[in-house]
Enzyme design. Structure first.
Site, PDB file in Angstrom:
ATOM      1  N   ARG A  70      -7.855   8.357  -1.045  1.00  0.00           N
ATOM      2  CA  ARG A  70      -7.530   7.005  -0.585  1.00  0.00           C
ATOM      3  C   ARG A  70      -6.029   6.884  -0.366  1.00  0.00           C
ATOM      4  O   ARG A  70      -5.257   7.777  -0.723  1.00  0.00           O
ATOM      5  CB  ARG A  70      -7.977   5.963  -1.615  1.00  0.00           C
ATOM      6  CG  ARG A  70      -7.313   6.140  -2.970  1.00  0.00           C
ATOM      7  CD  ARG A  70      -7.397   4.896  -3.837  1.00  0.00           C
ATOM      8  NE  ARG A  70      -6.888   5.139  -5.181  1.00  0.00           N
ATOM      9  CZ  ARG A  70      -5.612   5.159  -5.527  1.00  0.00           C
ATOM     10  NH1 ARG A  70      -4.676   4.990  -4.595  1.00  0.00           N
ATOM     11  NH2 ARG A  70      -5.234   5.376  -6.780  1.00  0.00           N
ATOM     12  N   GLY A  71      -5.605   5.759   0.187  1.00  0.00           N
ATOM     13  CA  GLY A  71      -4.188   5.469   0.261  1.00  0.00           C
ATOM     14  C   GLY A  71      -3.669   4.976  -1.079  1.00  0.00           C
ATOM     15  O   GLY A  71      -4.423   4.707  -2.001  1.00  0.00           O
ATOM     16  N   ALA A 137      -5.455  -4.474  -7.158  1.00  0.00           N
ATOM     17  CA  ALA A 137      -4.867  -3.388  -6.375  1.00  0.00           C
ATOM     18  C   ALA A 137      -5.819  -2.981  -5.258  1.00  0.00           C
ATOM     19  O   ALA A 137      -7.046  -3.082  -5.407  1.00  0.00           O
ATOM     20  CB  ALA A 137      -4.570  -2.190  -7.275  1.00  0.00           C
ATOM     21  N   LEU A 151     -11.033  -1.957  -3.795  1.00  0.00           N
ATOM     22  CA  LEU A 151     -10.148  -2.795  -4.602  1.00  0.00           C
ATOM     23  C   LEU A 151     -10.519  -2.715  -6.076  1.00  0.00           C
ATOM     24  O   LEU A 151     -11.658  -2.420  -6.442  1.00  0.00           O
ATOM     25  CB  LEU A 151     -10.206  -4.253  -4.122  1.00  0.00           C
ATOM     26  CG  LEU A 151     -11.534  -4.997  -4.321  1.00  0.00           C
ATOM     27  CD1 LEU A 151     -11.495  -5.861  -5.584  1.00  0.00           C
ATOM     28  CD2 LEU A 151     -11.860  -5.853  -3.115  1.00  0.00           C
ATOM     29  N   ALA A 152      -9.513  -2.987  -6.907  1.00  0.00           N
ATOM     30  CA  ALA A 152      -9.683  -3.054  -8.356  1.00  0.00           C
ATOM     31  C   ALA A 152      -9.105  -4.389  -8.814  1.00  0.00           C
ATOM     32  O   ALA A 152      -7.921  -4.662  -8.606  1.00  0.00           O
ATOM     33  CB  ALA A 152      -8.973  -1.896  -9.033  1.00  0.00           C
ATOM     34  N   CYS A 168       0.803   1.572  -9.195  1.00  0.00           N
ATOM     35  CA  CYS A 168       0.957   1.605  -7.737  1.00  0.00           C
ATOM     36  C   CYS A 168       2.313   2.168  -7.319  1.00  0.00           C
ATOM     37  O   CYS A 168       2.800   1.902  -6.214  1.00  0.00           O
ATOM     38  CB  CYS A 168       0.728   0.218  -7.134  1.00  0.00           C
ATOM     39  SG  CYS A 168      -0.882  -0.484  -7.562  1.00  0.00           S
TER      40      CYS A 168
END
Length: 222
Positions: A70-71, A137, A151-152, A168
């Site tokens: 992922r990014g 995030a 998402l989290a 992050c």
């Protein structure tokens, strides 16, 4: 016309098996495969995005660190956090990658609004924040025009593991959660609001799907 969105509430799932399932779902889906939203919790794990720097993992201790596709940089997943994986055909939904991020952020912001919690974006730092502290995030991947990862959203969890990383990639970034901001403690309450706001942003109609990781037949090369 509204598009259907299959919503799977999967409970607690190991990270790597879920990652494999969503990757295969994206590889094997066709133009007529309905979009899905998976809602779940993960066992404790740190994940590091494609461009993630290991220097941001300070002291993982007994929590595994997994490099993923992922990014984004490093984040933490654990019980008490809603993880949501939107598997969306962006062309069919009529959204760009930028709009996808914006709409997901707005769905979280509007979810917080159900409990009169004011949340915002920060320019250049994807996610959702309350008074500068991160509550959600984002880390996405798009393959064959379809999104996965997601998402989290911190609801009612032990935030201590965030002290073991630069969340992050930001040293000293504060992290918060819905419960500490005056919201509910039950993930299901927040999930209900999140599904409602997510569907509002994208024009979906939610349809409950079985609480199992789906398997699509492999695509035949042509």
């Amino acid at each position: 016309m509204s598009l259907p969105l299959k919503v799977r509430r999967l409970g607690r799932q190991p990270y790597e098996a879920t990652w494999e399932a969503m990757s295969q779902f994206t590889n094997n889906r066709g133009t007529d495969t309905p979009d899905e939203l998976w809602l779940l919790e993960h066992d404790p794990v740190f994940t590091l995005g494609q461009a993630g720097k290991t220097e941001h993992v300070l002291a993982p201790g007994d929590i595994p660190v997994i490099h993923v596709d992922r990014g984004g940089q490093v984040t933490y997943h654990g019980p008490g956090q809603i993880v949501a994986y939107p598997m969306i055909d962006l062309r069919r939904a009529g959204v760009s990658v930028r709009e996808l991020v914006h709409k997901i952020e707005q769905a979280i912001i509007d979810t917080m609004g159900h409990w009169n919690i004011g949340a915002d974006r920060l320019e250049g730092a994807p996610g959702v924040y309350v008074a500068g502290a991160k509550v959600a995030a984002l880390g996405l991947r798009v393959r064959r025009g379809c999104s996965f990862h997601g998402l989290a959203f911190n609801v009612n969890m032990d935030l201590e593991p965030y002290h073991r990383i630069n969340p992050c990639g930001y040293k000293g970034l504060e992290v918060t959660q819905v419960l500490d901001l005056g919201g509910p403690s039950r993930l299901s309450d927040v999930e209900d609001a999140l599904v409602e706001e997510f569907c509002r942003q994208f024009g979906f109609v939610a349809e409950a799907a079985p609480p199992i990781l789906p398997e699509l037949p492999a695509r035949v090369a042509v």
